[in-house]
Scaffold this motif. Structure first.
Motif, PDB file in Angstrom:
ATOM      1  N   ARG A  55       0.834  -1.202   0.000  1.00 22.77           N
ATOM      2  CA  ARG A  55       0.000   0.000   0.000  1.00 22.77           C
ATOM      3  C   ARG A  55       0.868   1.251   0.000  1.00 22.77           C
ATOM      4  NH1 ARG A  55      -4.369  -0.891   4.770  1.00 22.77           N
ATOM      5  NH2 ARG A  55      -2.413  -0.572   5.936  1.00 22.77           N
ATOM      6  N   HIS A  56       0.363   2.300  -0.617  1.00 21.38           N
ATOM      7  CA  HIS A  56       1.106   3.556  -0.731  1.00 21.38           C
ATOM      8  C   HIS A  56       1.530   4.081   0.635  1.00 21.38           C
ATOM      9  CE1 HIS A  56       1.862   7.806  -1.687  1.00 21.38           C
ATOM     10  NE2 HIS A  56       1.967   7.459  -2.966  1.00 21.38           N
ATOM     11  N   GLU A  57       0.602   4.115   1.578  1.00 17.77           N
ATOM     12  CA  GLU A  57       0.909   4.645   2.914  1.00 17.77           C
ATOM     13  C   GLU A  57       1.989   3.830   3.602  1.00 17.77           C
ATOM     14  OE1 GLU A  57      -1.371   5.545   7.194  1.00 17.77           O
ATOM     15  OE2 GLU A  57      -2.460   4.621   5.517  1.00 17.77           O
ATOM     16  N   ASP A  58       1.897   2.517   3.501  1.00 13.39           N
ATOM     17  CA  ASP A  58       2.873   1.652   4.166  1.00 13.39           C
ATOM     18  C   ASP A  58       4.224   1.688   3.465  1.00 13.39           C
ATOM     19  OD1 ASP A  58       0.899   0.891   5.972  1.00 13.39           O
ATOM     20  OD2 ASP A  58       0.267  -0.816   4.751  1.00 13.39           O
ATOM     21  N   THR A  60       5.559   4.247   1.793  1.00 16.36           N
ATOM     22  CA  THR A  60       6.250   5.479   2.163  1.00 16.36           C
ATOM     23  C   THR A  60       6.733   5.418   3.611  1.00 16.36           C
ATOM     24  OG1 THR A  60       4.135   6.546   2.700  1.00 16.36           O
ATOM     25  CG2 THR A  60       5.007   6.883   0.482  1.00 16.36           C
ATOM     26  N   ALA A  61       5.961   4.756   4.484  1.00 12.03           N
ATOM     27  CA  ALA A  61       6.391   4.627   5.883  1.00 12.03           C
ATOM     28  C   ALA A  61       7.674   3.815   5.980  1.00 12.03           C
ATOM     29  CB  ALA A  61       5.282   3.982   6.716  1.00 12.03           C
ATOM     30  N   GLY A 310       1.621  -1.453   8.897  1.00 10.94           N
ATOM     31  CA  GLY A 310       0.261  -1.770   8.497  1.00 10.94           C
ATOM     32  C   GLY A 310      -0.423  -2.765   9.405  1.00 10.94           C
ATOM     33  N   ALA A 327       1.561   0.147  -4.984  1.00  8.74           N
ATOM     34  CA  ALA A 327       1.404   1.431  -4.297  1.00  8.74           C
ATOM     35  C   ALA A 327       0.948   2.510  -5.271  1.00  8.74           C
ATOM     36  CB  ALA A 327       2.717   1.840  -3.635  1.00  8.74           C
ATOM     37  N   ASP A 330      -2.823   2.295  -5.691  1.00 13.67           N
ATOM     38  CA  ASP A 330      -3.590   2.236  -4.448  1.00 13.67           C
ATOM     39  C   ASP A 330      -4.839   3.118  -4.569  1.00 13.67           C
ATOM     40  OD1 ASP A 330      -4.568   2.408  -1.840  1.00 13.67           O
ATOM     41  OD2 ASP A 330      -2.569   2.430  -0.947  1.00 13.67           O
ATOM     42  N   VAL A 333      -5.276   6.436  -2.709  1.00 16.52           N
ATOM     43  CA  VAL A 333      -4.496   7.602  -3.135  1.00 16.52           C
ATOM     44  C   VAL A 333      -4.830   8.000  -4.566  1.00 16.52           C
ATOM     45  CG1 VAL A 333      -2.135   8.490  -3.467  1.00 16.52           C
ATOM     46  CG2 VAL A 333      -2.628   6.915  -1.588  1.00 16.52           C
TER      47      VAL A 333
END
Length: 415
Positions: A55-58, A60-61, A310, A327, A330, A333
């Motif tokens: 996932r995009h959020e994960d 980048t994290a 995540g 990502a 996703d 986003v």
């Protein structure tokens, strides 16, 4: 916190990389799993296991978290995964802070916006000359946009940037091909790397003795107080720029042309009439077109301690891969992320990575891709593939999705 089922286990997915990946998208199984298990433990084909973050959020994290280490992937105790391209240790993509921070701060001095922007007229000149020759040689038959345009454009630009003489460029290209072939015996790839490194060392020595108007000389002149790049660091940066600046750019020029001609011919024609739309089109193609051959960034990171991503705990010592291809689709986003939207305004794609390892050469890559599309679509608005998309041949074993040939009828406007 939860755990994830292991790939390859009874009832679980097969070993990774999953089959079915292409330039136009991830393996269908990975796409489904990204929606169901966005942090997934997989068994690696050939042995071992790793974690995929999709996932995009994960993603980048992970790329912002210093607990996921690139440098640790070279330690003797790090997982060894077969069929995987790994940059040599000590290169900028292989380091963690503070070593990476120092190297990037110095290297960025040679990639100012002014320097990259000043290259545009020369990139246009090279692209135009290649297309003049390609059109003349093809006559009424199809032209190969890989060998006749994408590959020599990317090679010429990066070699002029580094100051590589024209007579050496064919050798350079063959060495890069050997180095990037992850399906060949390890000693073949190592030999390609050794030849590239040896040549680059000679080139750096020459620039230190007699500076020129090229990036290697600018890198050698970079200073931060009394600090400067060492000889070995200059060789490593030159090596990195050559690999990334040639193979990835050449591959994506061909991939972008294929995507437009095969699936969006109307967009191809529109871009020829409206070149002001090309920058946004480049960004959408960067988001949508899958460069990576195994559906990940290809560069492992090692968890230095147990880390939650995540809602899943990645144990210390395990290898972690980020999947830019999922990502970048996703839906949280990118609305309708699997579909092309060439007017997309908000486009925070990860094609050039994220965080401290974001691609240093991204501005140059954008310039090359934009110029390539400008010249192709303006000159040949009615171009079409000479074979069905399904008949195109891709280089087997490459770290990237790269075409072997791209036969195209270069048709000028009939109106």
């Amino acid at each position: 916190m939860t755990s994830c089922p292991a790939g390859g286990a009874p009832g679980g997915p097969p070993p990774f990389p999953f089959p079915g990946s292409s330039y136009s998208g991830p393996a269908p199984l990975l796409e489904r799993l990204a929606a169901e298990q966005p942090v997934l433990r997989v068994e690696w084909a050939g042995g071992g296991h790793a974690w995929l973050v999709t996932r995009h959020e994960d993603v980048t994290a992970v790329l912002e978290d210093t607990r996921f280490s690139r440098a640790a992937s070279y330690a003797p105790e790090a997982p060894r995964l077969s069929g995987l391209f790994q940059a040599p240790p000590g290169m900028i993509v292989s380091l963690d802070p503070p070593e990476h921070t120092r190297l990037r701060d110095l290297a960025s001095q040679a990639f100012s916006p002014a320097r990259v922007g000043a290259m545009r007229p020369r990139v246009v000149e090279v692209a135009a000359g290649l297309l003049d020759a390609l059109e003349k040689d093809a006559g009424d038959g199809p032209a190969d946009l890989v060998e006749g345009f994408a590959s020599p454009l990317a090679m010429t630009v990066i070699c002029e940037l580094l100051g590589v003489p024209e007579e050496d460029r064919d050798r350079f290209r063959s060495w890069v091909r050997r180095f990037a072939d992850v399906s060949a015996p390890e000693e073949d790839s190592a030999e390609g790397g050794r030849l590239l490194g040896g040549y680059m060392a000679d080139l750096v020595a020459a620039r230190l003795a007699e500076p020129a108007d090229d990036v290697l000389s600018a890198l050698a002149a970079a200073r931060s107080g009394e600090d400067r790049l060492s000889f070995d660091e200059l060789v490593g940066l030159g090596f990195t720029l050559l690999g990334g600046g040639y193979d990835s750019s050449a591959g994506q020029i061909g991939n972008f042309a294929t995507m437009l001609l095969a699936r969006h011919p109307g967009v191809w024609r529109r871009l020829g009439r409206a070149p002001e739309e090309i920058p946004a089109a480049v960004e959408e193609l960067l988001r949508l077109v899958n460069l990576n051959g195994n559906d990940t960034s290809g560069l492992p990171r090692i968890a230095l301690e147990d880390v939650e991503v995540g809602g899943v705990t990645v144990p210390a010592g395990d290898a972690v891969f980020v999947a830019f291809v999922t990502a970048n689709r996703d839906p949280a986003v990118f609305p309708r992320g699997a579909r092309a939207d060439f007017g997309r305004r908000d486009n925070p794609h990860l094609a050039f990575g994220h965080g401290i390892h974001r691609c240093l050469g991204a501005p140059l890559a954008r310039l090359e891709l934009a110029v390539a599309l400008e010249e192709l679509t303006r000159r040949f608005p009615d171009a079409r593939l000479a074979v069905p998309e399904s008949a195109l041949v891709w280089r087997a074993g490459d770290v990237n999705h790269n075409l072997s040939r791209l036969p195209v009828h270069l048709r000028r406007s009939t109106t």
